[in-house]
Enzyme design. Structure first.
Site, short mmCIF file in Angstrom:
data_model
loop_
_atom_site.label_atom_id
_atom_site.label_comp_id
_atom_site.label_asym_id
_atom_site.label_seq_id
_atom_site.Cartn_x
_atom_site.Cartn_y
_atom_site.Cartn_z
N ASN A 11 9.72 37.92 39.73
CA ASN A 11 8.84 38.92 39.13
C ASN A 11 8.58 39.99 40.19
O ASN A 11 7.83 39.76 41.13
CB ASN A 11 7.53 38.23 38.71
CG ASN A 11 6.50 39.22 38.18
OD1 ASN A 11 6.80 40.40 37.99
ND2 ASN A 11 5.29 38.74 37.94
N LYS A 13 7.00 42.62 39.84
CA LYS A 13 5.72 43.30 39.63
C LYS A 13 5.92 44.84 39.73
O LYS A 13 6.98 45.32 39.33
CB LYS A 13 4.66 42.76 40.60
CG LYS A 13 4.58 41.22 40.53
CD LYS A 13 3.41 40.63 41.24
CE LYS A 13 3.44 39.11 41.08
NZ LYS A 13 2.27 38.46 41.63
N HIS A 96 0.84 37.07 32.12
CA HIS A 96 0.65 36.91 33.57
C HIS A 96 -0.83 37.10 33.89
O HIS A 96 -1.51 37.93 33.27
CB HIS A 96 1.51 37.93 34.32
CG HIS A 96 1.58 37.63 35.79
ND1 HIS A 96 0.55 37.93 36.65
CD2 HIS A 96 2.54 37.03 36.53
CE1 HIS A 96 0.89 37.52 37.87
NE2 HIS A 96 2.09 36.97 37.82
N GLU A 98 -2.24 38.63 36.18
CA GLU A 98 -2.60 40.01 36.55
C GLU A 98 -2.83 40.85 35.30
O GLU A 98 -3.59 41.83 35.33
CB GLU A 98 -1.50 40.60 37.44
CG GLU A 98 -1.56 39.99 38.84
CD GLU A 98 -0.26 39.98 39.60
OE1 GLU A 98 0.69 40.68 39.20
OE2 GLU A 98 -0.18 39.24 40.60
N GLU A 166 0.92 29.15 36.96
CA GLU A 166 0.64 29.95 38.16
C GLU A 166 -0.85 29.93 38.45
O GLU A 166 -1.61 30.72 37.85
CB GLU A 166 1.09 31.41 37.94
CG GLU A 166 2.56 31.58 37.65
CD GLU A 166 3.05 32.96 38.03
OE1 GLU A 166 3.95 33.04 38.87
OE2 GLU A 166 2.51 33.96 37.52
N GLY A 172 0.24 35.27 45.68
CA GLY A 172 0.18 36.26 46.76
C GLY A 172 -0.73 35.89 47.91
O GLY A 172 -1.06 36.73 48.74
N SER A 211 3.10 31.77 45.52
CA SER A 211 3.47 31.59 46.93
C SER A 211 4.68 30.66 47.12
O SER A 211 4.73 29.91 48.10
CB SER A 211 2.27 31.09 47.74
OG SER A 211 1.24 32.06 47.73
P1 13P Z 1 3.84 35.32 44.63
O1 13P Z 1 5.13 34.55 44.64
O2 13P Z 1 3.93 36.64 45.35
O3 13P Z 1 2.69 34.46 45.05
O4 13P Z 1 3.55 35.74 43.10
C1 13P Z 1 3.66 34.78 42.10
C2 13P Z 1 3.64 35.45 40.78
O5 13P Z 1 2.63 36.00 40.38
C3 13P Z 1 4.88 35.48 40.00
O6 13P Z 1 4.66 35.89 38.70
#
Ligand code: 13P
Length: 248
Positions: A11, A13, A96, A98, A166, A172, A211
């Site tokens: 992803n 983002k 997601h 976010e 997740e 992150g 992560s």
């Molecule tokens: P990270 O791997 O940067 O922690 O992000 C995970 C994520 O949100 C994937 O959709």
């Protein structure tokens, strides 16, 4: 016994410009004859078509990061599932954290998007996960299984989707749950899918995200009911993403 085919999805983002296409090409080249599972990259919408062309015929699938439930209309700035297919995507990340947090997306809204994605021929990757407060309050299992129930349309007649667990606090941050915590959650999600859709859902991969990096991927990917990974930051560099895929 049916088992899911593993899926590792990157992803990106809101990261990636034309120059990033080279990283994606390097992933495809690095995979070579890899047959251990499916690999996808979900770039920002602006790159989907170019990435689809760049990776056509190769081992890397291309996905979107969100879509609207409606097929078309007066929805300035939004993208429909049909548009993602038209641009060359075959998957889409939905729900997601976010987007749940930043755009107040409810489980019902996510379920409507899942329905739209499936009707358009996309494979949804449906994200769920608890916040740190919810985990510390002992509510993680209840919160996540409720999200699974609410974010998948009850009438779903297919196993062509994936669920991604997740934990919000692991995204992150460099923090990850213990393997035991991951397994506990993935087993609970599997049981919820069974309850909702019966044995045909046994082929639905349940991805872990948060992560994931080359140094922890193999251990996480070996865990019970972990059928792949949804990778954020570490999917932006081909070497890191390939290092994670090697963990399969
Ligand atoms: P990270 O791997 O940067 O922690 O992000 C995970 C994520 O949100 C994937 O959709």
């Amino acid at each position: 016994m049916t088992v899911p085919i593993p899926l590792i999805a990157g992803n990106w983002k809101m990261n990636g410009l034309a120059a990033s296409l080279d990283e994606a090409r390097a992933v495809a080249v690095g995979l070579g004859t890899f047959r251990g599972g499916r690999v996808a990259i979900c770039p920002p919408a602006t790159l989907i078509e170019r990435l689809s062309r760049a990776l056509a015929g190769g081992p890397v699938l291309v996905g979107g990061q969100d879509c609207r439930a409606e097929a078309s209309g007066a929805f300035t700035g939004d993208i429909s599932a049909e548009m993602l297919v038209d641009a060359g995507a075959s998957l889409v990340i939905l729900g997601h954290s976010e987007r749940r947090a930043g755009y107040a997306e409810t489980d019902a809204a996510v379920a409507a998007k899942v329905g739209a994605a499936l009707r358009a021929g996309l494979e949804p990757i449906v994200c769920v996960g608890e916040t740190l407060d919810q985990r510390q309050a002992g509510e993680a299992l209840a919160v996540v299984t409720e999200q699974v129930r609410g974010s998948l349309p009850a009438e779903l007649a297919t196993d062509a989707f994936a669920v991604a667990y997740e934990p919000v606090w692991a995204i992150g941050t460099g923090l990850t749950p213990t393997i035991a915590e991951i397994e506990e959650m993935h087993v609970a999600i599997r049981a919820t899918l069974r309850e909702m859709f019966g044995a045909r859902s046994d082929t639905v991969p349940i991805l872990y995200g948060g992560s994931v990096k080359p140094s922890n991927a193999a251990e996480i990917l070996r865990a019970t009911e972990v059928g792949g990974a949804l990778v954020g930051g570490a999917s932006l560099k081909a070497a890191d993403f390939l290092g994670i895929i090697e963990g399969l």
